[in-house]
Design an enzyme around this catalytic site. Structure first.
Site, PDB file in Angstrom:
ATOM      1  N   ASP A   1       9.710 -37.327 -51.894  1.00 24.18           N
ATOM      2  CA  ASP A   1       8.658 -37.439 -51.140  1.00 24.18           C
ATOM      3  C   ASP A   1       7.598 -37.087 -52.094  1.00 24.18           C
ATOM      4  O   ASP A   1       7.517 -35.928 -52.366  1.00 24.18           O
ATOM      5  CB  ASP A   1       8.786 -36.568 -50.001  1.00 24.18           C
ATOM      6  CG  ASP A   1       7.501 -36.498 -49.050  1.00 24.18           C
ATOM      7  OD1 ASP A   1       7.607 -36.900 -47.489  1.00 24.18           O
ATOM      8  OD2 ASP A   1       6.413 -36.253 -49.321  1.00 24.18           O
TER       9      ASP A   1
ATOM     10  N   GLU B   1       4.270 -42.970 -46.342  1.00 24.66           N
ATOM     11  CA  GLU B   1       4.352 -42.255 -45.099  1.00 24.66           C
ATOM     12  C   GLU B   1       3.091 -41.520 -44.965  1.00 24.66           C
ATOM     13  O   GLU B   1       2.509 -40.590 -45.561  1.00 24.66           O
ATOM     14  CB  GLU B   1       5.198 -40.853 -45.456  1.00 24.66           C
ATOM     15  CG  GLU B   1       6.625 -41.204 -44.701  1.00 24.66           C
ATOM     16  CD  GLU B   1       7.185 -39.945 -44.824  1.00 24.66           C
ATOM     17  OE1 GLU B   1       8.442 -39.946 -44.152  1.00 24.66           O
ATOM     18  OE2 GLU B   1       6.954 -38.941 -45.264  1.00 24.66           O
TER      19      GLU B   1
ATOM     20  N   HIS C   1      10.948 -32.450 -50.609  1.00 20.78           N
ATOM     21  CA  HIS C   1      10.131 -32.471 -49.717  1.00 20.78           C
ATOM     22  C   HIS C   1       9.190 -31.167 -49.967  1.00 20.78           C
ATOM     23  O   HIS C   1       9.932 -30.086 -49.957  1.00 20.78           O
ATOM     24  CB  HIS C   1      10.323 -32.535 -48.287  1.00 20.78           C
ATOM     25  CG  HIS C   1       9.476 -32.815 -47.317  1.00 20.78           C
ATOM     26  ND1 HIS C   1       8.439 -31.893 -46.945  1.00 20.78           N
ATOM     27  CD2 HIS C   1       8.988 -34.245 -46.573  1.00 20.78           C
ATOM     28  CE1 HIS C   1       7.517 -32.635 -46.079  1.00 20.78           C
ATOM     29  NE2 HIS C   1       7.834 -33.819 -46.060  1.00 20.78           N
TER      30      HIS C   1
ATOM     31  N   GLU D   1      16.032 -35.267 -48.630  1.00 18.43           N
ATOM     32  CA  GLU D   1      14.748 -35.388 -49.154  1.00 18.43           C
ATOM     33  C   GLU D   1      14.279 -34.400 -50.066  1.00 18.43           C
ATOM     34  O   GLU D   1      14.724 -33.280 -49.736  1.00 18.43           O
ATOM     35  CB  GLU D   1      13.569 -35.789 -48.351  1.00 18.43           C
ATOM     36  CG  GLU D   1      13.563 -34.804 -47.081  1.00 18.43           C
ATOM     37  CD  GLU D   1      12.564 -35.134 -46.264  1.00 18.43           C
ATOM     38  OE1 GLU D   1      12.237 -36.497 -45.855  1.00 18.43           O
ATOM     39  OE2 GLU D   1      12.320 -34.506 -45.008  1.00 18.43           O
TER      40      GLU D   1
END
Lengths: 299, 133
Positions: free
Chosen positions: A183, A264, A153, A151
């Site tokens: 993300d 998320e 992130h 990811e």
């Protein structure tokens, strides 16, 4: 006709609710109820008996997918580089762990596997074993038709040497079984509220937002295989207080993204709050997508 | 279903002979979003009514085995899953009195993806809990 997003939810959103007030059955019914089609899980969180679930549980998993018309999307796992205190993890052992997760993910119908890789520095540079680990696991990913996707992130932005090294790996190897997971926490442009007892001087800067301009999506979109729609709080006025979806959605549409947005939720952990928050996020992003598509429709 | 709080109400009890307890135990759920192998757990500090019992001295039982801190740190196969409770075993001659106690638990976990400077992560929570007998 512009490319359409697919809508999913990560069970990560329901952290602390699962096992206390919510069962897997509750979660999957709730995901289907909001019109989503994809379910994302974390292997070592949501699979009872991980890494060797009972075959009866696997049967039940498929029965639940069937009942709620959901498809498995991304499966999260970890490369625990600090597993041993006496020596660092070697890439052969790490690849063994990753291969086991890819096999389990494929057994449960997942198409993407996100390994969260241990870091070696304050700015989150991944342990150098990552590349040899991926190389060793790639044959399994190909055979199982799964894409491995580390990811991007927060606090690591899109324009960063770590992302460059992943892109370089894809370009060098030409593999179709390694890609990027984006993300949306990187687009956070307003601060998270202070935690109880938090001292301003001790507050990590990333809590105020990574503030990546959404147009940077264009840099990497050709390698992005999955998006985790990270968010923290959508208020009663239907406004996301951290993530600028009104800018992120058009940027994703412009880039032609047609994959999953997998919610998320990472805000306050009060019982059931997660579910209401995820419903708000789906309503908000769907509305922005509709508005965008209408605005570009030829007269 | 597990209780929302890290420390669970049930399982808080004295251990050892009834007339001369050797200590007490309590149950905790893993305050993390994932299960983890036991070598990534670095013990649990317990404080009862201000008296601290250090993670280095407490035992942890999970998956049918009991570990001291040294064996916990080398257990790289067995896991503490999110849907299972661990029992923290604390030595305290005489045990705890019957009644309500103020209990703080601090679960120490190691996460490879967080810079080592900020590890272990310590997740603590205080509640009242009751010794029944």
């Amino acid at each position: 006709m512009t490319a359409k997003f697919k809508y999913g939810v990560s069970l990560y959103s329901f952290t602390d609710d699962l096992n206390t007030v919510m069962t897997l059955e509750d979660a999957m019914a709730a995901i289907a109820d909001m019109g989503a089609t994809g379910v994302e899980i974390l292997g070592e969180a949501h699979i009872p008996g991980y890494p060797d679930p009972d075959p009866a549980w696997v049967d039940r998993w498929y029965a639940l997918l069937d009942r709620h018309a959901l498809e498995p999307t991304n499966y999260g796992c970890w490369i625990d580089t600090r597993l041993r205190l006496d020596r660092p993890l070697d890439s052969v052992t790490a690849a063994g762990h990753l291969v086991r997760d890819i096999d389990l993910a494929a057994r449960l119908g997942f198409k993407f596997v996100r390994p969260k890789i241990g870091v070696v520095s304050l700015d989150l540079v991944p342990d150098p074993i990552w590349e040899d680990t991926i190389v060793r696991a790639l044959e399994t990913a190909e055979r199982r038709d799964v894409v491995i996707c580390p990811e991007i992130h927060s606090p690591t932005p899109i324009r960063h040497p770590v992302v460059d090294s992943y892109v370089d790996f894809i370009q060098r190897t030409g593999t179709k079984h390694f890609g990027l997971l984006l993300d949306t926490g990187v687009f956070q442009d307003r601060p998270l509220p202070p935690q109880p007892g938090e001292h301003p001087a001790m507050r990590p800067g990333y809590l105020d937002g990574c503030k990546v301009p959404p147009e940077h999506i264009e840099d990497i979109i050709q390698y992005v295989v999955f998006i985790q729609a990270k968010f923290h709080n959508i208020n009663d006025q239907f406004v996301d207080e951290q993530i600028p979806w009104d800018k992120v959605v058009p940027a994703l549409k412009k880039a032609g993204y047609a994959g999953y947005l997998s919610s998320e939720y990472e805000g306050e952990r009060l019982p059931w709050r997660s579910l209401e928050q995820v419903r708000r996020q789906h309503a908000l992003i769907r509305k922005l997508e509709r508005d965008h598509d209408r605005s570009i429709r030829p007269a | 279903m597990l209780e929302r709080s890290i420390m669970q109400s049930s399982g808080f009890r004295n251990i050892g002979p009834t007339d001369a307890p050797s200590g007490f135990q309590l149950r905790v759920r893993l305050p993390n979003y994932r299960g983890q192998r036991l070598s990534l757990v670095d013990g649990v500090d317990v404080t009862v009514n201000g008296e601290r019992f250090d993670h280095a001295d407490n035992l942890i039982a999970v998956g049918g085995k009991t570990y001291d801190l040294a064996t916990l740190r080398t257990e790289t196969e067995n896991r503490w899953p999110l849907d299972e409770l661990a029992t923290v075993i604390v030595a305290k001659p005489g045990g705890l009195s019957v009644g309500v106690h103020r209990v703080e638990v601090a679960v120490r976990i190691r996460q490879s993806y967080i810079p080592i400077e900020f590890q272990p992560s310590v997740i603590s929570e205080t509640r009242t809990a009751t010794i029944v007998f």
